[in-house]
Design a protein around this motif. Structure first.
Motif, PDB file in Angstrom:
ATOM      1  N   HIS A 217       0.813  -1.215   0.000  1.00 14.92           N
ATOM      2  CA  HIS A 217       0.000   0.000   0.000  1.00 14.92           C
ATOM      3  C   HIS A 217       0.849   1.269   0.000  1.00 14.92           C
ATOM      4  CE1 HIS A 217      -3.067  -2.971   0.983  1.00 14.92           C
ATOM      5  NE2 HIS A 217      -3.960  -2.072   0.620  1.00 14.92           N
ATOM      6  N   GLY A 218       2.061   1.161  -0.513  1.00 14.54           N
ATOM      7  CA  GLY A 218       2.887   2.338  -0.763  1.00 14.54           C
ATOM      8  C   GLY A 218       3.651   2.880   0.422  1.00 14.54           C
ATOM      9  N   LYS A 219       3.595   2.201   1.569  1.00 10.70           N
ATOM     10  CA  LYS A 219       4.315   2.688   2.750  1.00 10.70           C
ATOM     11  C   LYS A 219       5.643   1.938   2.863  1.00 10.70           C
ATOM     12  CE  LYS A 219      -0.060   3.811   5.032  1.00 10.70           C
ATOM     13  NZ  LYS A 219      -0.925   3.652   6.223  1.00 10.70           N
ATOM     14  N   GLU A 220       6.494   2.155   1.872  1.00 11.40           N
ATOM     15  CA  GLU A 220       7.702   1.354   1.737  1.00 11.40           C
ATOM     16  C   GLU A 220       8.725   1.610   2.843  1.00 11.40           C
ATOM     17  OE1 GLU A 220       9.305   1.584  -2.182  1.00 11.40           O
ATOM     18  OE2 GLU A 220       7.370   1.239  -3.165  1.00 11.40           O
ATOM     19  N   GLU A 222       8.188   2.569   5.947  1.00 12.19           N
ATOM     20  CA  GLU A 222       7.712   1.937   7.186  1.00 12.19           C
ATOM     21  C   GLU A 222       7.892   0.421   7.121  1.00 12.19           C
ATOM     22  OE1 GLU A 222       3.657   1.928   9.959  1.00 12.19           O
ATOM     23  OE2 GLU A 222       3.773   3.204   8.167  1.00 12.19           O
ATOM     24  N   ALA A 223       7.571  -0.154   5.955  1.00 10.03           N
ATOM     25  CA  ALA A 223       7.719  -1.600   5.783  1.00 10.03           C
ATOM     26  C   ALA A 223       9.179  -2.017   5.895  1.00 10.03           C
ATOM     27  CB  ALA A 223       7.157  -2.017   4.424  1.00 10.03           C
ATOM     28  N   LYS A 224      10.064  -1.228   5.271  1.00  9.04           N
ATOM     29  CA  LYS A 224      11.495  -1.548   5.314  1.00  9.04           C
ATOM     30  C   LYS A 224      12.024  -1.486   6.742  1.00  9.04           C
ATOM     31  CE  LYS A 224      15.915  -0.310   3.213  1.00  9.04           C
ATOM     32  NZ  LYS A 224      16.624   0.566   2.230  1.00  9.04           N
ATOM     33  N   SER A 225      11.539  -0.532   7.513  1.00  2.85           N
ATOM     34  CA  SER A 225      11.966  -0.412   8.908  1.00  2.85           C
ATOM     35  C   SER A 225      11.590  -1.654   9.718  1.00  2.85           C
ATOM     36  CB  SER A 225      11.328   0.833   9.532  1.00  2.85           C
ATOM     37  OG  SER A 225      11.615   0.917  10.903  1.00  2.85           O
ATOM     38  N   ILE A 226      10.385  -2.163   9.490  1.00  2.22           N
ATOM     39  CA  ILE A 226       9.930  -3.348  10.226  1.00  2.22           C
ATOM     40  C   ILE A 226      10.683  -4.590   9.755  1.00  2.22           C
ATOM     41  CG2 ILE A 226       7.940  -4.827  10.720  1.00  2.22           C
ATOM     42  CD1 ILE A 226       6.213  -2.257  10.162  1.00  2.22           C
ATOM     43  N   LEU A 227      10.831  -4.755   8.427  1.00  2.90           N
ATOM     44  CA  LEU A 227      11.563  -5.904   7.894  1.00  2.90           C
ATOM     45  C   LEU A 227      13.015  -5.896   8.357  1.00  2.90           C
ATOM     46  CD1 LEU A 227      10.126  -6.020   4.263  1.00  2.90           C
ATOM     47  CD2 LEU A 227       9.790  -7.749   6.056  1.00  2.90           C
ATOM     48  N   GLY A 228      13.561  -4.698   8.581  1.00  2.00           N
ATOM     49  CA  GLY A 228      14.926  -4.592   9.077  1.00  2.00           C
ATOM     50  C   GLY A 228      15.090  -5.150  10.480  1.00  2.00           C
ATOM     51  N   LYS A 229      13.985  -5.205  11.231  1.00  2.00           N
ATOM     52  CA  LYS A 229      14.019  -5.793  12.574  1.00  2.00           C
ATOM     53  C   LYS A 229      13.807  -7.305  12.531  1.00  2.00           C
ATOM     54  CE  LYS A 229      12.014  -1.606  14.642  1.00  2.00           C
ATOM     55  NZ  LYS A 229      10.851  -1.065  15.405  1.00  2.00           N
ATOM     56  N   ILE A 230      13.377  -7.813  11.372  1.00  2.00           N
ATOM     57  CA  ILE A 230      13.064  -9.230  11.229  1.00  2.00           C
ATOM     58  C   ILE A 230      14.200  -9.987  10.540  1.00  2.00           C
ATOM     59  CG2 ILE A 230      11.490 -10.869  10.095  1.00  2.00           C
ATOM     60  CD1 ILE A 230       9.284  -8.712  10.436  1.00  2.00           C
ATOM     61  N   TYR A 231      14.766  -9.379   9.468  1.00  2.00           N
ATOM     62  CA  TYR A 231      15.803 -10.041   8.675  1.00  2.00           C
ATOM     63  C   TYR A 231      17.175  -9.480   9.010  1.00  2.00           C
ATOM     64  CZ  TYR A 231      12.351 -12.253   5.625  1.00  2.00           C
ATOM     65  OH  TYR A 231      11.331 -13.017   5.131  1.00  2.00           O
ATOM     66  N   LYS A 244       9.433  -6.264  -3.969  1.00  2.00           N
ATOM     67  CA  LYS A 244       9.164  -5.178  -4.919  1.00  2.00           C
ATOM     68  C   LYS A 244       8.827  -5.726  -6.309  1.00  2.00           C
ATOM     69  CE  LYS A 244      11.278  -0.960  -6.807  1.00  2.00           C
ATOM     70  NZ  LYS A 244      12.486  -0.090  -6.804  1.00  2.00           N
ATOM     71  N   THR A 245       9.571  -6.738  -6.749  1.00  2.00           N
ATOM     72  CA  THR A 245       9.313  -7.345  -8.057  1.00  2.00           C
ATOM     73  C   THR A 245       7.933  -7.978  -8.107  1.00  2.00           C
ATOM     74  OG1 THR A 245      11.678  -7.795  -8.345  1.00  2.00           O
ATOM     75  CG2 THR A 245      10.144  -9.060  -9.718  1.00  2.00           C
ATOM     76  N   SER A 246       7.581  -8.671  -7.046  1.00  2.00           N
ATOM     77  CA  SER A 246       6.281  -9.336  -6.979  1.00  2.00           C
ATOM     78  C   SER A 246       5.144  -8.327  -7.065  1.00  2.00           C
ATOM     79  CB  SER A 246       6.177 -10.143  -5.684  1.00  2.00           C
ATOM     80  OG  SER A 246       4.891 -10.696  -5.539  1.00  2.00           O
ATOM     81  N   ILE A 247       5.256  -7.230  -6.338  1.00  2.00           N
ATOM     82  CA  ILE A 247       4.192  -6.217  -6.321  1.00  2.00           C
ATOM     83  C   ILE A 247       4.097  -5.503  -7.670  1.00  2.00           C
ATOM     84  CG2 ILE A 247       3.533  -3.989  -5.313  1.00  2.00           C
ATOM     85  CD1 ILE A 247       4.583  -5.077  -2.629  1.00  2.00           C
ATOM     86  N   GLU A 248       5.242  -5.240  -8.304  1.00  2.00           N
ATOM     87  CA  GLU A 248       5.219  -4.610  -9.620  1.00  2.00           C
ATOM     88  C   GLU A 248       4.511  -5.489 -10.642  1.00  2.00           C
ATOM     89  OE1 GLU A 248       9.297  -3.840 -10.445  1.00  2.00           O
ATOM     90  OE2 GLU A 248       9.340  -1.937  -9.324  1.00  2.00           O
TER      91      GLU A 248
END
Length: 503
Positions: A217-220, A222-231, A244-248
């Protein structure tokens, strides 16, 4: 990390899940907080089996009318059908977090309504409210957990939701047993479910939305910040690029006006990947119910009384054993689902279920053909077989269908796809739970369990032909596999499974 389209998940075990969670406790915080929805799901579906015994004592109309007993049990399931359908759309439109919060509100008010109910009609109303929450939680909690999990341990983490479901059922039997001699009995049993709903609501307010939903939903950022705590840092860029490729690719195939629920349904069914995912997702959800498991979870005290245990308290105590075994099976699933795979666990589970149901049918037939009363040997056989049935059901068909449905749909349709599959689960649940007592009256217990064995055999055949292996794959890899179409006899698909031999 990926070779030939397959992630190296062969060495992933339960210990790896906990090592990762220990290094990154944020992952477990997300999983357990969302998993409380599973606890509520399990508690509210399990508690009615014991509460019904005391509701019958308080209301003569319930005691006299089998259909009223079935309705009290089944109205939560009817509510769950609607809740799952609404939840699929709400998940995709407003997010996973909002869906869980709404489910908590429904759980809480449903519990209060049942606790103060002056008559059966109000118990039924409260069960509908609770059912709406159960339906939403049943498909949202595993979805949230799967999207906030590293793919190599995704199965084990989603299994924590299954553990909390079975743990909730076990807790419900403990609560039932604890309140057998307390004034208000069933009111306490049903009303106490409001507490964990309140706890989860508070916890979820402090947690983020699913990072994949945010990215979609375009909140990249915020999403990257959360994924950075997971991976870990070395995996984060690969994960973001795949996402990103999948969503495109998804957006390239979008058409104007696809935001409405009916347009989404039409779009989902017209999408080859989603449709094939639904074949698999609906198959495992329907099969899960038509093995007859919820006749055991909803009516186990009644079934045990059929087998010769007349005391309410004794029946509840023995039912505690079956629910405890169910919870133990969920732990087994956590240990092996990322090592041996989803498909293999389900096939082994179905073979064991069919065997147990056939033997249970024989035991019931022999008991009905013998002299009045049930011998101690027959009751011992019954309890042992019931325990074996739970043991073979729980690690496979108990938890794996929810894992499959949390990872088999493209991101855009993950909410609606999971919602459709959950509706099929709860609709099947409603059919089974609403007809069980009537079936036992007309077919006898032996005939009823034999009927479930026949349904289980059909389910096994469908699972073999329609359900692919998804363990260790990134979501995007699952999409590519479904795009080509799955067959257990295709050389490429067999190669995928052969690369995960489990040892």
């Amino acid at each position: 990390m990926v070779e030939g389209g397959i992630s190296h998940a062969d060495k992933t075990e339960f210990t790896e899940c906990w090592r990762t969670a220990w290094r990154t406790p944020y992952i477990m915080k997300l999983a357990l907080s969302a998993g409380l929805g599973g606890l509520l799901f399990g508690y509210d579906t399990g508690v009615i089996s014991g509460a019904l015994l005391y509701i019958r004592e308080d209301f003569d109309s319930v005691d006299r009318k089998t259909w009223l007993q079935e309705t009290i049990v089944s109205m939560a399931v009817a509510g769950a059908i609607v809740g799952a359908a609404m939840g699929g759309w709400i998940n995709d439109r407003f997010g996973r977090k909002i869906s869980i919060l709404i489910a908590d509100v429904l759980f809480f008010f449903g519990a209060i309504i049942m606790a103060v109910a002056p008559g059966p009609w109000m118990i039924i109303l409260g069960r509908i409210f609770v059912g709406l929450g159960v339906g939403m939680a049943s498909m949202t909690a595993p979805l949230y957990i799967s999207e906030a999990s590293p793919h190599r341990i995704r199965g084990a983490l989603v299994s924590t939701n299954g553990l909390l479901i079975t743990g909730g059922q076990f807790l419900s039997y403990l609560i039932n047993l604890a309140f057998t001699h307390v004034p208000g009995t069933w009111r306490w049993m049903l009303g106490i479910a409001g507490l964990p709903a309140l706890v989860q609501f508070i916890l979820m307010l402090s947690l983020p939305e699913s990072p994949r939903w945010l990215f979609r939903h375009g909140k990249e950022d915020e999403a990257k910040s959360i994924l950075g705590k997971i991976y870990p840092a070395e995996e984060l860029e690969d994960e973001l690029q795949a996402l990103k490729t999948s969503i495109e690719q998804e957006k390239q195939g979008e058409h104007p006006g696809e935001s409405g629920i009916f347009s989404q349904l039409k779009g989902a069914w017209g999408n080859d990947v989603v449709r094939r995912g639904l074949y698999a997702g609906i198959t495992v959800q329907v099969a899960q119910q038509f093995v007859g498991i919820n006749t055991v979870m909803y009516y186990s005290p009644t079934i045990i009384q059929f087998a010769g245990f007349a005391s309410n308290k004794t029946a509840l105590a023995l039912s505690l054993i079956t629910s405890g075994l169910n919870a133990l099976g969920s732990i087994v699933s956590m240990c092996f689902v990322d090592r041996y795979g989803r498909r293999r666990l389900m096939i082994i589970s179905m073979i064991g279920i069919i065997s147990c149901l056939v033997v249970l049918s024989v035991v019931f037939f022999q008991a009905s053909a013998s002299a009045p009363g049930v011998s101690s040997v027959e009751t011992a056989y019954f309890v042992v077989l019931l325990g074996l049935y739970i043991i073979v059901y729980s690690p496979g068909m108990g938890t794996v269908p929810w894992i499959v449905n949390s990872e088999i749909y493209p991101l855009k349709y993950r909410g609606i796809g999971g919602g459709i599959a959950a509706v099929s689960n709860w609709s099947s649940n409603l059919i089974v739970s609403e007809t069980f007592l009537t079936l036992t009256e007309h077919l006898g217990s032996a005939g009823t369990f034999l009927l479930f064995a026949g349904f289980s055999l059909i389910g096994l055949i469908f699972i073999f032909f329609l359900v692919p292996e998804t363990k260790g794959l990134q979501f995007e890899e699952v999409e590519k596999m479904l795009q080509k179409g799955y067959s257990p006899f295709k050389k490429e698909d067999k190669t995928i499974e052969d690369r995960h031999p489990g040892n």
